[in-house]
Structure formats: structure tokens, C-alpha cells
Design a protein around this motif. Structure first.
Motif, PDB file in Angstrom:
ATOM      1  N   SER A 130      -2.591   1.038  -6.863  1.00  0.00           N
ATOM      2  CA  SER A 130      -1.283   1.004  -7.519  1.00  0.00           C
ATOM      3  C   SER A 130      -0.357   2.106  -7.001  1.00  0.00           C
ATOM      4  O   SER A 130       0.835   2.100  -7.324  1.00  0.00           O
ATOM      5  N   ASP A 131      -0.894   3.019  -6.184  1.00  0.00           N
ATOM      6  CA  ASP A 131      -0.086   4.152  -5.730  1.00  0.00           C
ATOM      7  C   ASP A 131       0.607   3.887  -4.395  1.00  0.00           C
ATOM      8  O   ASP A 131       1.323   4.754  -3.884  1.00  0.00           O
ATOM      9  N   ILE A 132       0.383   2.712  -3.804  1.00  0.00           N
ATOM     10  CA  ILE A 132       1.017   2.384  -2.533  1.00  0.00           C
ATOM     11  C   ILE A 132       1.586   0.975  -2.583  1.00  0.00           C
ATOM     12  O   ILE A 132       1.161   0.153  -3.402  1.00  0.00           O
ATOM     13  N   ASP A 133       2.556   0.707  -1.727  1.00  0.00           N
ATOM     14  CA  ASP A 133       3.135  -0.633  -1.623  1.00  0.00           C
ATOM     15  C   ASP A 133       2.317  -1.399  -0.587  1.00  0.00           C
ATOM     16  O   ASP A 133       2.541  -1.292   0.620  1.00  0.00           O
ATOM     17  N   ILE A 134       1.348  -2.170  -1.047  1.00  0.00           N
ATOM     18  CA  ILE A 134       0.393  -2.826  -0.159  1.00  0.00           C
ATOM     19  C   ILE A 134       1.059  -3.760   0.846  1.00  0.00           C
ATOM     20  O   ILE A 134       0.719  -3.732   2.038  1.00  0.00           O
ATOM     21  N   PRO A 135       2.022  -4.618   0.459  1.00  0.00           N
ATOM     22  CA  PRO A 135       2.668  -5.477   1.467  1.00  0.00           C
ATOM     23  C   PRO A 135       3.352  -4.670   2.577  1.00  0.00           C
ATOM     24  O   PRO A 135       3.302  -5.047   3.748  1.00  0.00           O
ATOM     25  N   VAL A 136       3.979  -3.568   2.202  1.00  0.00           N
ATOM     26  CA  VAL A 136       4.642  -2.728   3.204  1.00  0.00           C
ATOM     27  C   VAL A 136       3.613  -2.100   4.138  1.00  0.00           C
ATOM     28  O   VAL A 136       3.807  -2.061   5.362  1.00  0.00           O
ATOM     29  N   VAL A 137       2.508  -1.609   3.565  1.00  0.00           N
ATOM     30  CA  VAL A 137       1.460  -0.992   4.387  1.00  0.00           C
ATOM     31  C   VAL A 137       0.892  -2.009   5.371  1.00  0.00           C
ATOM     32  O   VAL A 137       0.708  -1.708   6.560  1.00  0.00           O
ATOM     33  N   ARG A 138       0.628  -3.221   4.891  1.00  0.00           N
ATOM     34  CA  ARG A 138       0.092  -4.262   5.772  1.00  0.00           C
ATOM     35  C   ARG A 138       1.083  -4.604   6.886  1.00  0.00           C
ATOM     36  O   ARG A 138       0.701  -4.790   8.045  1.00  0.00           O
ATOM     37  N   ALA A 139       2.366  -4.680   6.521  1.00  0.00           N
ATOM     38  CA  ALA A 139       3.391  -4.998   7.524  1.00  0.00           C
ATOM     39  C   ALA A 139       3.484  -3.895   8.570  1.00  0.00           C
ATOM     40  O   ALA A 139       3.617  -4.181   9.770  1.00  0.00           O
ATOM     41  N   GLU A 140       3.401  -2.652   8.131  1.00  0.00           N
ATOM     42  CA  GLU A 140       3.510  -1.539   9.078  1.00  0.00           C
ATOM     43  C   GLU A 140       2.273  -1.463   9.975  1.00  0.00           C
ATOM     44  O   GLU A 140       2.391  -1.172  11.176  1.00  0.00           O
ATOM     45  N   ARG A 141       1.117  -1.733   9.417  1.00  0.00           N
ATOM     46  CA  ARG A 141      -0.098  -1.743  10.248  1.00  0.00           C
ATOM     47  C   ARG A 141      -0.032  -2.875  11.271  1.00  0.00           C
ATOM     48  O   ARG A 141      -0.442  -2.705  12.419  1.00  0.00           O
ATOM     49  N   HIS A 142       0.483  -4.010  10.854  1.00  0.00           N
ATOM     50  CA  HIS A 142       0.624  -5.140  11.787  1.00  0.00           C
ATOM     51  C   HIS A 142       1.626  -4.791  12.882  1.00  0.00           C
ATOM     52  O   HIS A 142       1.386  -5.075  14.073  1.00  0.00           O
ATOM     53  N   ARG A 143       2.739  -4.185  12.504  1.00  0.00           N
ATOM     54  CA  ARG A 143       3.743  -3.797  13.490  1.00  0.00           C
ATOM     55  C   ARG A 143       3.178  -2.754  14.454  1.00  0.00           C
ATOM     56  O   ARG A 143       3.437  -2.807  15.665  1.00  0.00           O
ATOM     57  N   LEU A 144       2.387  -1.826  13.933  1.00  0.00           N
ATOM     58  CA  LEU A 144       1.771  -0.812  14.793  1.00  0.00           C
ATOM     59  C   LEU A 144       0.839  -1.458  15.808  1.00  0.00           C
ATOM     60  O   LEU A 144       0.803  -1.054  16.976  1.00  0.00           O
TER      61      LEU A 144
END
Length: 230
Positions: free
Chosen positions: A52-66
Motif C-alpha cells: 500500500s506504500d507504493i503505486d504498483i501500476p507506476v512501478v510496473r510501468a517504470e520497470r517495463h520502460r527501464l
């Protein structure tokens, strides 16, 4: 003309790679900030629920972009390497060609042939002289990083000696390029425990010289950082 076009393309590719690296470093900084999920940390808590302390969709998108950026970076670096080989071959061919008749009187001293000026001095390895083709070739070849710092612990030897997240390693002691780089980097650190190792890095497109001393500390390893081979 071919060599000139290859040089122009190589410099453009290096600019493109710098832009890729800047975006990669920005994503890494965001993911690895205090309390962040890191590059591969769990997105669920100890009970298996989404954190609950992170925005999971954003994290997944950033990891994919990386991941996409890393693939683009690899392709770009491979193209740069191919161009450097072409430039290097062109230089060798031009140097091996017989010198043209200069029109000097018979028996005159030819020691001042222009061929001699093609050989860069020792200091030219640290200075970019864009007006000299041979110096440009040296600069392009000397600035190719082979690894990047993708994890670094606070208060670690690497951090205290000046390494930063996203730094790209051009030279680490006797390690510059080749095969089995991770093993060679680890061996270089172990062999030089307690001794300063000269390190050349690229940071935001600029070369920087550092010395890093592998040593024991409260954390893991002798450096407290992780290298990712490019």
C-alpha cells in the motif's frame, strides 16, 4: 568520406546513448529512493497483499520502460562498437599506405612526413580534439563504458569513495572490457583489498577519474555496490 560519415553517425549514436542513460538513471533514482521498491523488489507485503506504500501500476510501468531502455542501450552500444571497428580499420589502412611523393629534392630529409602527426600524443587520450580525426577516434574508443552501477548502499566503500548510482564504468583498475567481466571485477576488488584502485567513469556524459578502495565494512562485499554489464 566513408570514415567521416561513420564518425558523424558514431557521435550521433553516442548522443542517443547518453539520452537513454539519462532516462535510465532517472527511473533508477525514482525506483531506488528510500522506501522505494528498487529495481526488483517485491510488490507484495509479507502476507502476500499488494503493498500500500507504493503505486504498483507506476512501478510496473517504470520497470517495463527501464527494460526497453536497456535493450535500446545494448543495440546502440553494439552499433557504436561496430563503427569503432570500422574507424580503427580505416586508420590502420591509411597509416599502412605508402606516403605520396612530396616533391622534395632528392636526398632531402623526410623525417617530417605528415604521417607522423597522425599519431596522438599521450596527453591526447585525456583531451578531446574534435579537429583531429585520429584524436576523435581515440576519444570515441576510450569512452565506451562496459558496466553500470545499478545498486549502491549508503555508507559503503563505493559510496564513500565517490561512486554514484548510474555511474558507468569505463575502466576499473586493470579491467576495461572483454569476457567474464563480473568475475574480473570481483577478482580485481579482492586482489586489491585495502589498496586504492584507479577508476574511470562516465557520469552524465562526462569522464571522471576516481580511486576506490575495496575494504570490509558493516555491509556485504568489499565495495557495497553492484555492477550491471552493459
Amino acid at each position: 568520406m566513408v570514415a567521416t560519415n561513420v564518425k558523424s553517425e558514431t557521435m550521433a549514436l553516442m548522443d542517443k546513448r547518453s539520452a537513454l542513460e539519462a532516462e535510465m538513471n532517472a527511473i533508477i533514482d525514482r525506483l531506488c529512493q528510500p522506501g522505494g521498491p528498487g529495481l526488483s523488489g517485491n510488490l507484495v507485503d509479507s502476507e502476500g497483499f499488494p503493498r500500500s506504500d507504493i503505486d504498483i501500476p507506476v512501478v510496473r510501468a517504470e520497470r517495463h520502460r527501464l527494460s526497453e531502455l536497456r535493450n535500446d542501450h545494448k543495440v546502440t552500444t553494439e552499433k557504436i562498437d561496430q563503427n569503432i571497428q570500422i574507424l580503427h580499420s580505416s586508420r590502420l589502412t591509411s597509416r599502412s599506405s605508402p606516403p605520396k611523393e612530396s616533391g622534395n629534392p632528392e636526398g632531402s630529409n623526410n623525417q617530417n612526413s605528415p604521417v607522423v602527426s597522425d599519431v596522438p600524443s599521450a596527453s591526447s587520450h585525456n583531451v578531446v580534439l574534435r579537429d583531429s580525426s585520429s584524436d576523435m577516434d581515440v576519444d570515441v574508443m576510450a569512452s565506451i563504458p562496459f558496466a553500470m552501477v545499478d545498486e549502491i548502499a549508503d555508507a559503503s566503500p563505493a559510496a564513500e569513495d565517490g561512486l554514484q548510482l548510474g555511474d558507468q564504468i569505463v575502466k576499473f583498475g586493470n579491467v576495461e572490457a572483454g569476457e567474464n567481466l563480473l568475475q574480473r571485477l570481483a577478482s580485481e576488488a579482492q586482489t586489491n583489498q585495502g589498496c586504492a584502485i584507479p577508476v574511470v567513469i562516465m557520469r552524465q556524459g562526462a569522464p571522471i577519474n576516481l580511486t576506490v578502495t575495496p575494504r570490509t565494512w558493516q555491509g556485504r562485499g568489499l565495495l557495497g555496490c553492484h555492477f550491471r554489464i552493459l
